[in-house]
Design a protein around this motif. Sequence first.
Motif, PDB file in Angstrom:
ATOM      1  N   GLU A   1      35.582  35.916  35.640  1.00 50.08           N
ATOM      2  CA  GLU A   1      34.202  35.963  36.087  1.00 50.08           C
ATOM      3  C   GLU A   1      33.994  36.789  37.351  1.00 50.08           C
ATOM      4  OE1 GLU A   1      36.484  32.442  37.370  1.00 50.08           O
ATOM      5  OE2 GLU A   1      35.940  33.261  35.432  1.00 50.08           O
ATOM      6  N   THR A   2      35.089  37.078  38.059  1.00 50.83           N
ATOM      7  CA  THR A   2      34.967  37.895  39.265  1.00 50.83           C
ATOM      8  C   THR A   2      35.105  39.381  38.964  1.00 50.83           C
ATOM      9  OG1 THR A   2      37.331  37.822  39.760  1.00 50.83           O
ATOM     10  CG2 THR A   2      35.945  36.019  40.646  1.00 50.83           C
ATOM     11  N   GLY A   3      35.376  39.729  37.679  1.00 48.01           N
ATOM     12  CA  GLY A   3      35.562  41.136  37.277  1.00 48.01           C
ATOM     13  C   GLY A   3      36.997  41.613  37.364  1.00 48.01           C
ATOM     14  N   THR A   4      37.939  40.700  37.644  1.00 49.22           N
ATOM     15  CA  THR A   4      39.360  41.083  37.709  1.00 49.22           C
ATOM     16  C   THR A   4      39.910  41.196  36.285  1.00 49.22           C
ATOM     17  OG1 THR A   4      39.631  39.994  39.834  1.00 49.22           O
ATOM     18  CG2 THR A   4      41.624  40.474  38.576  1.00 49.22           C
ATOM     19  N   VAL A   5      40.629  42.287  36.002  1.00 45.36           N
ATOM     20  CA  VAL A   5      41.194  42.532  34.664  1.00 45.36           C
ATOM     21  C   VAL A   5      42.671  42.171  34.691  1.00 45.36           C
ATOM     22  CG1 VAL A   5      41.570  44.219  32.842  1.00 45.36           C
ATOM     23  CG2 VAL A   5      39.543  44.397  34.292  1.00 45.36           C
TER      24      VAL A   5
ATOM     25  N   ALA B   1      55.473  39.516  29.030  1.00 46.85           N
ATOM     26  CA  ALA B   1      56.467  38.453  28.835  1.00 46.85           C
ATOM     27  C   ALA B   1      56.696  37.680  30.117  1.00 46.85           C
ATOM     28  CB  ALA B   1      57.788  39.074  28.356  1.00 46.85           C
ATOM     29  N   ASP B   2      56.387  38.293  31.248  1.00 47.41           N
ATOM     30  CA  ASP B   2      56.565  37.601  32.531  1.00 47.41           C
ATOM     31  C   ASP B   2      55.264  36.935  33.002  1.00 47.41           C
ATOM     32  OD1 ASP B   2      59.183  38.523  32.646  1.00 47.41           O
ATOM     33  OD2 ASP B   2      58.604  40.408  33.633  1.00 47.41           O
ATOM     34  N   GLY B   3      54.284  36.894  32.133  1.00 48.85           N
ATOM     35  CA  GLY B   3      53.016  36.282  32.510  1.00 48.85           C
ATOM     36  C   GLY B   3      51.947  37.328  32.724  1.00 48.85           C
ATOM     37  N   GLU B   4      50.769  36.865  33.142  1.00 49.38           N
ATOM     38  CA  GLU B   4      49.670  37.787  33.347  1.00 49.38           C
ATOM     39  C   GLU B   4      49.884  38.611  34.606  1.00 49.38           C
ATOM     40  OE1 GLU B   4      45.805  35.765  31.234  1.00 49.38           O
ATOM     41  OE2 GLU B   4      46.039  35.514  33.386  1.00 49.38           O
ATOM     42  N   GLN B   5      49.493  39.879  34.502  1.00 48.93           N
ATOM     43  CA  GLN B   5      49.576  40.777  35.639  1.00 48.93           C
ATOM     44  C   GLN B   5      48.196  41.405  35.857  1.00 48.93           C
ATOM     45  OE1 GLN B   5      52.347  41.063  37.420  1.00 48.93           O
ATOM     46  NE2 GLN B   5      53.549  39.793  35.971  1.00 48.93           N
ATOM     47  N   VAL B   6      47.811  41.565  37.128  1.00 47.20           N
ATOM     48  CA  VAL B   6      46.501  42.134  37.444  1.00 47.20           C
ATOM     49  C   VAL B   6      46.531  43.624  37.138  1.00 47.20           C
ATOM     50  CG1 VAL B   6      44.835  42.620  39.290  1.00 47.20           C
ATOM     51  CG2 VAL B   6      46.033  40.414  39.229  1.00 47.20           C
ATOM     52  N   VAL B   7      45.502  44.028  36.390  1.00 46.94           N
ATOM     53  CA  VAL B   7      45.373  45.437  36.039  1.00 46.94           C
ATOM     54  C   VAL B   7      44.484  46.134  37.044  1.00 46.94           C
ATOM     55  CG1 VAL B   7      44.564  47.084  34.303  1.00 46.94           C
ATOM     56  CG2 VAL B   7      45.735  44.969  33.602  1.00 46.94           C
ATOM     57  N   GLY B   8      43.373  45.478  37.410  1.00 47.26           N
ATOM     58  CA  GLY B   8      42.445  46.070  38.365  1.00 47.26           C
ATOM     59  C   GLY B   8      41.129  45.309  38.358  1.00 47.26           C
ATOM     60  N   SER B   9      40.161  45.811  39.055  1.00 51.27           N
ATOM     61  CA  SER B   9      38.841  45.167  39.137  1.00 51.27           C
ATOM     62  C   SER B   9      37.820  46.033  38.432  1.00 51.27           C
ATOM     63  CB  SER B   9      38.433  44.972  40.608  1.00 51.27           C
ATOM     64  OG  SER B   9      39.339  44.098  41.252  1.00 51.27           O
TER      65      SER B   9
ATOM     66  N   PRO C   1      32.380  43.085  30.850  1.00 51.82           N
ATOM     67  CA  PRO C   1      33.815  42.834  30.690  1.00 51.82           C
ATOM     68  C   PRO C   1      34.378  43.568  29.469  1.00 51.82           C
ATOM     69  CG  PRO C   1      32.665  40.805  31.213  1.00 51.82           C
ATOM     70  CD  PRO C   1      31.588  41.823  31.001  1.00 51.82           C
ATOM     71  N   GLU C   2      33.595  43.662  28.420  1.00 52.41           N
ATOM     72  CA  GLU C   2      34.081  44.354  27.227  1.00 52.41           C
ATOM     73  C   GLU C   2      34.370  45.816  27.543  1.00 52.41           C
ATOM     74  OE1 GLU C   2      31.504  42.393  27.331  1.00 52.41           O
ATOM     75  OE2 GLU C   2      32.179  40.714  26.061  1.00 52.41           O
ATOM     76  N   GLU C   3      33.474  46.409  28.346  1.00 53.79           N
ATOM     77  CA  GLU C   3      33.673  47.815  28.738  1.00 53.79           C
ATOM     78  C   GLU C   3      34.919  47.971  29.602  1.00 53.79           C
ATOM     79  OE1 GLU C   3      29.120  49.589  28.835  1.00 53.79           O
ATOM     80  OE2 GLU C   3      29.948  48.599  30.608  1.00 53.79           O
ATOM     81  N   ALA C   4      35.183  46.949  30.431  1.00 53.19           N
ATOM     82  CA  ALA C   4      36.379  46.988  31.276  1.00 53.19           C
ATOM     83  C   ALA C   4      37.630  46.959  30.426  1.00 53.19           C
ATOM     84  CB  ALA C   4      36.356  45.813  32.258  1.00 53.19           C
TER      85      ALA C   4
END
Length: 409
Positions: A11-15, A20-28, A34-37
């Motif tokens: 909800e904050t716009g973080t992608v 395999a090591d879990g979720e990693q931040v891609v960017g904001s 969100p679909e466009e992101a």
Amino acid sequence: MSSDPWGRVDETGTVYVRTADGEQVVGSWAAGSPEEALAYFERKYEGLVVEIGLLEKRVQTTDLSAKDAQTAIGHLREQIDAHHAVGDLDALRGRLDKLVATVEARREERKQQRAKQSDEARKAKEDLVAEAEQLAQSDQWRAAGERLRALVDTWKGLPRLDRKSDDDLWHRFSHARSAFSKRRKAHFAQLDAQREDARRIKEGLVAEAESLSGSTDWGPTAARYRELMTQWKAAGRAQREHEDDLWNRFRGAQDVFFAARSSVFAERDAEQSENLKLKEELAEEAEKILPVTDLKTARAAFRSVNERWEAIGHVPRDARPKVEGRMHAVERAIQEAEEAEWRRTNPEARARAEGLTGQLQTAVDKLRAQIDQARAQGNSSKADKLERELAGRQALLDQALKGLQEFGG
């Protein structure tokens, strides 16, 4: 909030991207939905897929060096590790790991190939050196020289070895070529000297041949020309630019002499053929003197024929024995008749013949008496021995009586 199997947007716009090591931040993302992101970062993932595919193809189908391939793989791995894309990043890492293994395999394969090529090049160059060293001792100057030049072209087409090995082999190869060139140069220098000597000798022979061309001393001059020809052959060849000219002059001088001699001999042959005809007629006339019945007349007739014979010149050499033999036969017959006449009229010879005949007759008569006495005494072996002796004495007596008859009684 929006999500897909490989990522989500909170909800904050973080992608985020799932690994395999879990979720990693891609960017904001704040500029759209969100679909466009997610779509944006998925496109970046597709871009990585395309780049990896292209790199895999280059590694498989081109001569891309291992170093350049590793650099490209590292660049792509940095992008994946930065997590700036949404998709199966672990799958991309797996493809890069496989690609690393492929590059290493290709590197090892090329290393072995280079080692094999190096071994083949070394063997090829060693063979070239061995052949060059063998050719360096050859006296087949043209063929060996052409072959050495071909070996140089072959050498240039072979890969280089390590510097020391390549330099060592090239040194041997170059030394062999230099040794051959030095020997060939010395050979042709010597050959040039010999040809120069031959030229000087042949110029002297030509000068003498030309001075003899007008000679009419046929026999000695022809013999001298034969000697000059022997010397010409022994002198060897002069330089090509001189040899033909010298030979033409030498041969031309001989031709002048022998043409003149042939002309003179042709006239002589015609004269000698006519002489032969005349001598055959005289030989036929002399043969009519035989048999000798009147020695005085025969001698006079032969003397007349012989005087005319001597006045005639030479006949052809091959016909001389036959025609002269006919005259000699008549001459011998007359000489034999003279000897027989001498023996018949020689009183001393007659007395010797009569004395010998008388001695032999006495010996024969004595032997016959001895034989009769031995038979009467019954001594057959002695009688047989005396009869053998009698046979020999009788033969001598018969020969002596025959000789005595030549004296007319």
